[in-house]
Scaffold this motif. Structure first.
Motif, PDB file in Angstrom:
ATOM      1  N   GLN A 153      -1.494   2.806   5.960  1.00 53.31           N
ATOM      2  CA  GLN A 153      -2.536   2.512   6.949  1.00 53.31           C
ATOM      3  C   GLN A 153      -3.867   3.149   6.551  1.00 53.31           C
ATOM      4  N   ILE A 154      -3.819   4.374   6.029  1.00 54.41           N
ATOM      5  CA  ILE A 154      -5.047   5.026   5.559  1.00 54.41           C
ATOM      6  C   ILE A 154      -5.692   4.200   4.450  1.00 54.41           C
ATOM      7  N   LEU A 155      -4.861   3.709   3.540  1.00 56.13           N
ATOM      8  CA  LEU A 155      -5.392   2.894   2.444  1.00 56.13           C
ATOM      9  C   LEU A 155      -5.949   1.562   2.939  1.00 56.13           C
ATOM     10  N   THR A 156      -5.221   0.926   3.833  1.00 55.95           N
ATOM     11  CA  THR A 156      -5.613  -0.411   4.296  1.00 55.95           C
ATOM     12  C   THR A 156      -6.841  -0.375   5.199  1.00 55.95           C
ATOM     13  N   GLU A 157      -6.909   0.630   6.084  1.00 59.42           N
ATOM     14  CA  GLU A 157      -7.950   0.629   7.118  1.00 59.42           C
ATOM     15  C   GLU A 157      -9.140   1.522   6.798  1.00 59.42           C
ATOM     16  N   GLN A 158      -8.951   2.555   5.967  1.00 61.77           N
ATOM     17  CA  GLN A 158     -10.054   3.478   5.700  1.00 61.77           C
ATOM     18  C   GLN A 158     -10.554   3.391   4.264  1.00 61.77           C
ATOM     19  N   LEU A 159      -9.696   3.725   3.322  1.00 61.13           N
ATOM     20  CA  LEU A 159     -10.149   3.904   1.943  1.00 61.13           C
ATOM     21  C   LEU A 159     -10.358   2.579   1.219  1.00 61.13           C
ATOM     22  N   GLY A 160      -9.438   1.640   1.408  1.00 61.42           N
ATOM     23  CA  GLY A 160      -9.537   0.361   0.720  1.00 61.42           C
ATOM     24  C   GLY A 160     -10.834  -0.379   0.996  1.00 61.42           C
ATOM     25  N   MET A 219     -17.497  -6.398 -13.588  1.00 64.14           N
ATOM     26  CA  MET A 219     -16.266  -6.486 -12.793  1.00 64.14           C
ATOM     27  C   MET A 219     -16.454  -5.737 -11.476  1.00 64.14           C
ATOM     28  N   ARG A 220     -15.958  -6.324 -10.384  1.00 68.33           N
ATOM     29  CA  ARG A 220     -16.070  -5.698  -9.062  1.00 68.33           C
ATOM     30  C   ARG A 220     -14.726  -5.741  -8.339  1.00 68.33           C
ATOM     31  N   ILE A 221     -14.491  -4.746  -7.508  1.00 64.72           N
ATOM     32  CA  ILE A 221     -13.273  -4.702  -6.694  1.00 64.72           C
ATOM     33  C   ILE A 221     -13.425  -5.679  -5.544  1.00 64.72           C
ATOM     34  N   THR A 222     -12.406  -6.504  -5.341  1.00 67.28           N
ATOM     35  CA  THR A 222     -12.468  -7.515  -4.273  1.00 67.28           C
ATOM     36  C   THR A 222     -11.526  -7.203  -3.107  1.00 67.28           C
ATOM     37  N   GLY A 223     -10.544  -6.342  -3.327  1.00 68.42           N
ATOM     38  CA  GLY A 223      -9.616  -6.025  -2.242  1.00 68.42           C
ATOM     39  C   GLY A 223      -8.457  -5.197  -2.748  1.00 68.42           C
ATOM     40  N   ILE A 224      -7.584  -4.834  -1.810  1.00 71.43           N
ATOM     41  CA  ILE A 224      -6.390  -4.079  -2.173  1.00 71.43           C
ATOM     42  C   ILE A 224      -5.172  -4.704  -1.492  1.00 71.43           C
ATOM     43  N   GLY A 225      -4.008  -4.405  -2.035  1.00 68.57           N
ATOM     44  CA  GLY A 225      -2.744  -4.757  -1.405  1.00 68.57           C
ATOM     45  C   GLY A 225      -1.870  -3.522  -1.333  1.00 68.57           C
ATOM     46  N   VAL A 226      -1.107  -3.409  -0.262  1.00 62.88           N
ATOM     47  CA  VAL A 226      -0.248  -2.239  -0.056  1.00 62.88           C
ATOM     48  C   VAL A 226       1.163  -2.693   0.293  1.00 62.88           C
ATOM     49  N   GLU A 227       2.130  -2.076  -0.358  1.00 61.05           N
ATOM     50  CA  GLU A 227       3.543  -2.329  -0.071  1.00 61.05           C
ATOM     51  C   GLU A 227       4.215  -0.997   0.229  1.00 61.05           C
ATOM     52  N   VAL A 228       5.028  -0.961   1.282  1.00 63.57           N
ATOM     53  CA  VAL A 228       5.655   0.283   1.728  1.00 63.57           C
ATOM     54  C   VAL A 228       7.170   0.158   1.675  1.00 63.57           C
ATOM     55  N   VAL A 229       7.832   1.187   1.131  1.00 60.22           N
ATOM     56  CA  VAL A 229       9.291   1.263   1.104  1.00 60.22           C
ATOM     57  C   VAL A 229       9.703   2.628   1.645  1.00 60.22           C
ATOM     58  N   SER A 230      10.681   2.648   2.531  1.00 57.14           N
ATOM     59  CA  SER A 230      11.214   3.908   3.048  1.00 57.14           C
ATOM     60  C   SER A 230      12.695   3.722   3.320  1.00 57.14           C
ATOM     61  N   GLU A 231      13.529   4.446   2.554  1.00 57.50           N
ATOM     62  CA  GLU A 231      14.970   4.279   2.683  1.00 57.50           C
ATOM     63  C   GLU A 231      15.677   5.587   2.357  1.00 57.50           C
ATOM     64  N   PRO A 232      16.897   5.767   2.844  1.00 55.04           N
ATOM     65  CA  PRO A 232      17.623   7.012   2.552  1.00 55.04           C
ATOM     66  C   PRO A 232      17.911   7.149   1.065  1.00 55.04           C
ATOM     67  N   LYS A 233      17.888   8.371   0.592  1.00 55.62           N
ATOM     68  CA  LYS A 233      18.236   8.662  -0.795  1.00 55.62           C
ATOM     69  C   LYS A 233      19.758   8.661  -0.935  1.00 55.62           C
ATOM     70  N   ARG A 234      20.257   8.112  -2.011  1.00 55.89           N
ATOM     71  CA  ARG A 234      21.694   8.058  -2.234  1.00 55.89           C
ATOM     72  C   ARG A 234      22.304   9.463  -2.341  1.00 55.89           C
ATOM     73  N   HIS A 235      21.588  10.327  -3.030  1.00 54.53           N
ATOM     74  CA  HIS A 235      22.045  11.712  -3.159  1.00 54.53           C
ATOM     75  C   HIS A 235      20.900  12.631  -2.757  1.00 54.53           C
ATOM     76  N   ALA A 236      20.967  13.215  -1.566  1.00 55.81           N
ATOM     77  CA  ALA A 236      19.927  14.123  -1.098  1.00 55.81           C
ATOM     78  C   ALA A 236      19.961  15.417  -1.896  1.00 55.81           C
ATOM     79  N   VAL A 237      18.787  15.971  -2.164  1.00 58.68           N
ATOM     80  CA  VAL A 237      18.687  17.220  -2.909  1.00 58.68           C
ATOM     81  C   VAL A 237      18.005  18.266  -2.036  1.00 58.68           C
ATOM     82  N   ARG A 238      18.296  19.539  -2.343  1.00 56.63           N
ATOM     83  CA  ARG A 238      17.796  20.628  -1.507  1.00 56.63           C
ATOM     84  C   ARG A 238      17.127  21.696  -2.357  1.00 56.63           C
ATOM     85  N   ASP A 239      16.003  22.213  -1.833  1.00 57.11           N
ATOM     86  CA  ASP A 239      15.415  23.417  -2.398  1.00 57.11           C
ATOM     87  C   ASP A 239      15.458  24.512  -1.339  1.00 57.11           C
TER      88      ASP A 239
END
Length: 348
Positions: A62-69, A1-21
């Motif tokens: 981008q790091i995954l898609t352009e460098q590591l992948g 078995m050999r690796i043939t490629g990768i796929g990347v999906e990105v999600v970035s959205e506000p949290k419904r309830h923000a938490v604080r430390d």
């Protein structure tokens, strides 16, 4: 078995309830999902979480898609440590710690998932599990909650069957911490473990001052009292307190744990899958700690449960409240191990 490629999906959205430390507001749900593809049709998946900065998931993508992948295409996905070494060498010049390690961790986790799926076995079986369920506590005591809210969520955690709870400290004066700790203790009872987490907020003298009080209040451990890279400070603090020091979530790679462990600066070791280097490094860190008689408690849950199942020194998995859909229930205060192949977990 050999690796043939990768796929990347990105999600970035506000949290419904923000938490604080004590240091930051975590107000976003950001994720970078990685899929590793092979010539036999078997895929491996990982999901990297970000709680702050809207751009971080895309930067990692981008790091995954352009460098590591591209660097892993053509490799045998079973040679997980060989691939890890190749990626460390690739990123050495730009600095492997930081988001490069996040990327290496994402690949490491996806490779373990792929290996488990290819063998139709959960990863905890591949690692040689020592237990079939993991004792669990709930990290529910965020600083944006007032005392009433803190009491309510702590009670809910105990109703769900958690063995104990963890709460944030250091957001205000020591008197405020004391009031909040006493309120939680009254809710969870005298015997349930109560952990406190300062998220690196203190210098040595303030950590010692507060640690002595947390000790008197019968806390189970004092988490991240100092900046993560202050190895000498952790060793000095541990020498002066009977209360165990828990730390590790902000250290990058196994090598960053060696002096801390050997010097006695940690009483409960807590690597983070994203920063430590993935499942492989967390397993190795846990075994190193076991050699020194130091217990292991994960930072976060999810895929980490496979490591916790295999280590001889596991004491806890960290969790939030259980989902309301009933897909996972604790048994005697423990998470059962997921039966599915790869890195499947009860909480997604």
């Amino acid at each position: 078995m050999r690796i043939t490629g990768i796929g990347v999906e990105v999600v970035s959205e506000p949290k419904r309830h923000a938490v604080r430390d004590a240091l930051q507001l975590l107000d976003r749900n950001g994720r970078t999902r990685l899929v590793i593809e092979t010539d036999e049709g078997v895929t491996g998946v990982s999901d990297t979480y970000f709680g702050r900065l809207a751009s971080s998931p895309a930067v990692l993508g981008q790091i995954l898609t352009e460098q590591l992948g591209p660097a892993i295409v053509g490799e045998d996905p079973a040679l997980i440590r060989q691939i890890r070494q190749k990626l460390r060498a690739l990123t050495d010049y730009q600095g492997t710690a930081g988001l490069s390690t996040y990327g290496i961790s994402a690949i490491d986790l996806a490779l373990w998932d792929l290996l488990g799926k290819s063998l139709d076995a959960p990863v905890w079986k591949l690692l040689g599990a020592q237990r079939t369920a993991i004792p669990a506590y709930a990290m529910v005591g965020w600083l944006e909650l007032d005392v009433a809210g803190l009491e309510q969520v702590s009670a809910r955690a105990m109703e769900q069957g958690f063995r104990g709870v963890k709460m944030k400290v250091g957001g205000g004066p020591l008197t405020e911490d004391v009031t909040r700790i006493k309120a939680v203790r009254a809710v969870i009872g005298p015997d349930a473990p109560l952990m406190v987490d300062a998220n690196q907020a203190f210098d040595f003298h303030e950590a010692l001052r507060r640690g002595r009080v947390y000790e008197e209040l019968d806390c189970r451990w004092f988490e991240e009292p100092l900046p993560a890279d202050d190895t000498e400070g952790h060793i000095r603090l541990a020498d002066k307190l009977d209360l165990p020091i828990a730390t590790g979530e902000n250290r990058y790679g196994q090598a960053a744990f060696r002096d801390l462990v050997a010097g006695g600066g940690v009483g409960v070791i807590q690597p983070d899958l994203r920063r430590a280097g993935g499942l492989t490094d967390c397993l190795e860190i846990g075994l190193m700690a076991a050699g020194f008689g130091i217990p292991y408690a994960s930072h976060g849950g999810g895929a980490h449960i496979h490591v916790l199942a295999a280590l001889p020194n596991t004491i806890y998995v960290e969790s939030g409240l259980l989902p309301s859909d009933g897909r996972v229930e604790l048994v005697d205060g423990c998470y059962p191990l997921p039966p599915g192949p790869g890195l499947s977990s009860w909480d997604g």
